[in-house]
Write an enzyme that holds these catalytic residues in place. Structure first.
Site, PDB file in Angstrom:
ATOM      1  N   ASN A   1      36.728 -14.334  17.243  1.00  0.00           N
ATOM      2  CA  ASN A   1      35.608 -15.263  17.416  1.00  0.00           C
ATOM      3  C   ASN A   1      34.305 -14.511  17.643  1.00  0.00           C
ATOM      4  O   ASN A   1      34.259 -13.578  18.451  1.00  0.00           O
ATOM      5  CB  ASN A   1      35.849 -16.173  18.623  1.00  0.00           C
ATOM      6  CG  ASN A   1      37.003 -17.154  18.432  1.00  0.00           C
ATOM      7  OD1 ASN A   1      37.339 -17.879  19.359  1.00  0.00           O
ATOM      8  ND2 ASN A   1      37.617 -17.194  17.257  1.00  0.00           N
TER       9      ASN A   1
ATOM     10  N   GLY B   1      47.435 -15.804   9.300  1.00  0.00           N
ATOM     11  CA  GLY B   1      46.591 -16.821   9.922  1.00  0.00           C
ATOM     12  C   GLY B   1      45.346 -16.324  10.595  1.00  0.00           C
ATOM     13  O   GLY B   1      44.587 -17.115  11.176  1.00  0.00           O
TER      14      GLY B   1
ATOM     15  N   TYR C   1      45.149 -29.350  17.757  1.00  0.00           N
ATOM     16  CA  TYR C   1      43.792 -29.576  17.286  1.00  0.00           C
ATOM     17  C   TYR C   1      43.766 -29.801  15.780  1.00  0.00           C
ATOM     18  O   TYR C   1      44.460 -29.138  15.013  1.00  0.00           O
ATOM     19  CB  TYR C   1      42.821 -28.459  17.683  1.00  0.00           C
ATOM     20  CG  TYR C   1      43.279 -27.036  17.443  1.00  0.00           C
ATOM     21  CD1 TYR C   1      44.014 -26.357  18.403  1.00  0.00           C
ATOM     22  CD2 TYR C   1      42.944 -26.359  16.273  1.00  0.00           C
ATOM     23  CE1 TYR C   1      44.423 -25.047  18.200  1.00  0.00           C
ATOM     24  CE2 TYR C   1      43.339 -25.049  16.064  1.00  0.00           C
ATOM     25  CZ  TYR C   1      44.081 -24.406  17.029  1.00  0.00           C
ATOM     26  OH  TYR C   1      44.493 -23.103  16.818  1.00  0.00           O
TER      27      TYR C   1
ATOM     28  N   CYS D   1      42.498 -15.422  16.015  1.00  0.00           N
ATOM     29  CA  CYS D   1      41.303 -15.098  15.239  1.00  0.00           C
ATOM     30  C   CYS D   1      40.318 -14.277  16.069  1.00  0.00           C
ATOM     31  O   CYS D   1      40.397 -14.219  17.293  1.00  0.00           O
ATOM     32  CB  CYS D   1      40.618 -16.376  14.767  1.00  0.00           C
ATOM     33  SG  CYS D   1      41.538 -17.261  13.489  1.00  0.00           S
TER      34      CYS D   1
ATOM     35  N   HIS E   1      35.469 -15.338  12.396  1.00  0.00           N
ATOM     36  CA  HIS E   1      34.623 -16.501  12.176  1.00  0.00           C
ATOM     37  C   HIS E   1      33.816 -16.819  13.427  1.00  0.00           C
ATOM     38  O   HIS E   1      34.090 -16.325  14.530  1.00  0.00           O
ATOM     39  CB  HIS E   1      35.460 -17.716  11.768  1.00  0.00           C
ATOM     40  CG  HIS E   1      36.424 -18.186  12.817  1.00  0.00           C
ATOM     41  ND1 HIS E   1      36.055 -18.983  13.880  1.00  0.00           N
ATOM     42  CD2 HIS E   1      37.768 -17.972  12.977  1.00  0.00           C
ATOM     43  CE1 HIS E   1      37.099 -19.258  14.629  1.00  0.00           C
ATOM     44  NE2 HIS E   1      38.161 -18.642  14.116  1.00  0.00           N
TER      45      HIS E   1
END
Length: 387
Positions: free
Chosen positions: A337, A313, A298, A335, A317
Site C-alpha cells: 500500500n 494476488g 470486502y 499488497c 497500489h
C-alpha cells in the site's frame, strides 16, 4: 500454409528414381534369327524427396529433386489447387529445391523432365501426401512485437495443447540479442516454456525471438499451426526493493536509489497475509484495480494505480483508506500500500517486466503460478530444459 505460384517451373520431390523408356532385350525364338534389341533406357536418373507415393511427408522440410547423368529441363511441383510450388535450380541444373513450406494434409504432384548425357529424356511423375495432424496447435510468444519491457522480463512460449515432444519443440526456439546475454529455456508446464537470462537483462538490449514450430510433431498427432516471432526491447534498469519490516519501498535506477516511498505491506503476524519474499515482476498496470475479496469480507473495493506483481494476488497500489499505517505498520492482506501521490508516481515509472525484490517476510512466494521465473535459482532453472 499459403501456396504461391512458382518462380521457376522445375520440379517435384522426394526420393524416387524413375527411368522412362523400356528396358528389356531379347531374341526371337524358333527361326534362330536374332531379334531386334529394345532401346537403351536413358542414362539420366531422377530422384525426389519425398518420394512418389510417400505418405505423411513432413511439411517443414524442402522438397528436393535431383538428377545424375543429366540436367533438369523442367521441374513442376503442383499443389492441390493446381498452383506451382516455388523453387530454385542450382547452377549446374542438377538439383531443384522448393522455397516454400508445404501444407498439412495435402497431395502434391510431380512433373519432371531431364536431358541425359546420352541426349535422351528421362521423366518422373507421380504424387505424394503430407502429414495430416490430429490437431493443429496454436503457439503464442510474449512479449509482443515492439514492446519495451523491464530487465526481469522473461520470454514465454505458450501452446494450446500439451507438448510431449518438448525437446523437438525447444530445438525450434531461438533467441538473438544485441548484447551478450547468458540465458536458458525452462519448461514451466507441459504448455509453457520460458527463456530468462541468468541475471537481469542489460538495459537497452534488443531481442529477436523466432519459434520455427510449424511442422513440429508435439506428440499425439498434434502439430503447430504456424511459426511465431517477436522483436522487443529491454528498457532502462529499474528495480524495486522492499524489506517488509522497514515499511519503505525503494526504487533503484542503474543500482542507485531513484525514489523512496513509505508503504504498508502484508500483516507480519499471519504468514498467509504476508507480502511474500521473492523476486517478482510487474505483470500488469491498471489505473483502477478491483480488489474485492468476499473471503475476507470486502466487496466492490477499487484502488488506483495498481501494478500486479504476482498471480498469487499481490499488487503495488494506492490505499488511502490505510493512510495511518503507511510507513508505520504492515496491515494489508499482502499488497504493498502506498499514498495515492506515490502510487501514481511509481505507476508512471513502471514497465511490465520490472523486478520487485521482496525480503524480510515470514513467508516466501509459492512457485505455483505461471510467472515463477525469478523464484528459481539458476541451477534449478537449467534443470527444467528439455535438451
Amino acid at each position: 500454409m499459403i501456396e504461391r505460384r512458382t518462380v521457376f517451373t522445375a520440379g517435384l520431390a522426394a526420393g524416387a528414381s524413375v527411368l522412362v523408356a523400356a528396358c528389356s532385350s531379347g531374341q526371337t525364338g524358333g527361326s534362330g534369327q536374332a531379334g531386334n534389341t529394345a532401346p537403351e533406357p536413358p542414362k539420366a536418373k531422377i530422384t525426389a524427396e519425398p518420394a512418389v507415393d510417400a505418405k505423411d511427408a513432413p511439411v517443414n522440410k524442402p522438397v528436393t529433386v535431383k538428377v545424375t547423368e543429366g540436367t533438369l529441363v523442367e521441374v513442376k511441383l503442383t499443389n492441390p489447387g493446381g498452383e506451382a510450388v516455388p523453387g530454385e535450380l542450382n547452377a549446374e541444373k542438377t538439383a531443384w529445391t522448393s522455397s516454400e513450406p508445404l501444407g498439412y494434409g495435402k497431395s502434391y504432384t510431380y512433373a519432371v523432365k531431364a536431358a541425359g548425357s546420352d541426349n535422351k529424356t528421362a521423366e518422373l511423375t507421380g504424387a505424394f501426401n503430407t502429414v495430416k495432424p490430429a490437431k493443429e496447435v496454436r503457439a503464442t510468444l510474449n512479449p509482443a512485437d515492439d514492446a519495451e519491457v523491464g530487465v526481469a522480463m522473461p520470454i514465454s512460449v505458450k501452446f494450446t495443447a500439451p507438448v510431449k515432444n518438448r525437446a523437438e519443440a525447444q530445438k525450434a526456439l531461438e533467441v538473438k540479442t544485441s548484447k551478450d546475454v547468458e540465458g536458458a529455456w525452462a519448461w514451466l508446464s507441459d504448455r509453457q516454456a520460458d527463456w530468462r537470462p541468468k541475471e537481469f537483462w542489460p538495459a537497452n538490449t534488443e531481442v529477436d525471438v523466432s519459434a520455427k514450430l510449424y511442422g513440429i510433431d508435439l506428440g499425439g498427432g498434434n502439430y503447430v499451426k504456424a511459426d511465431v516471432t517477436t522483436k522487443f526491447k529491454i528498457g532502462r534498469n529499474q528495480v524495486v526493493k522492499i524489506n517488509t519490516p522497514d515499511h519503505v519501498m525503494k526504487v533503484y535506477r542503474d543500482d542507485e536509489e531513484h525514489a523512496s516511498y513509505p508503504c504498508s505491506n502484508g500483516k507480519d503476524a499471519d504468514p498467509n497475509l504476508n507480502t511474500p519474499n521473492g523476486t517478482l515482476i510487474v505483470m500488469t498496470r491498471e489505473p483502477v484495480g478491483d480488489f474485492s475479496n468476499p473471503q475476507y469480507g470486502y466487496t466492490n473495493v477499487k484502488k488506483k494505480w495498481a501494478c500486479r506483481i504476482s498471480n498469487h494476488g499481490e499488487f503495488i497500489h494506492e490505499n488511502e483508506e490505510n493512510h495511518g499505517n503507511i510507513g508505520k505498520a504492515n496491515t494489508s492482506h499482502g499488497c504493498v500500500n502506498l499514498y495515492e501521490k506515490d502510487a501514481k508516481a511509481y505507476f508512471d515509472s513502471a514497465l511490465i517486466g520490472d523486478p520487485v525484490v521482496i525480503t524480510g517476510s515470514k513467508a516466501s512466494m509459492p512457485t505455483t503460478s505461471d510467472v515463477l521465473d525469478w523464484l528459481l535459482d539458476w541451477k534449478t532453472w537449467q534443470s527444467k530444459s528439455a535438451i
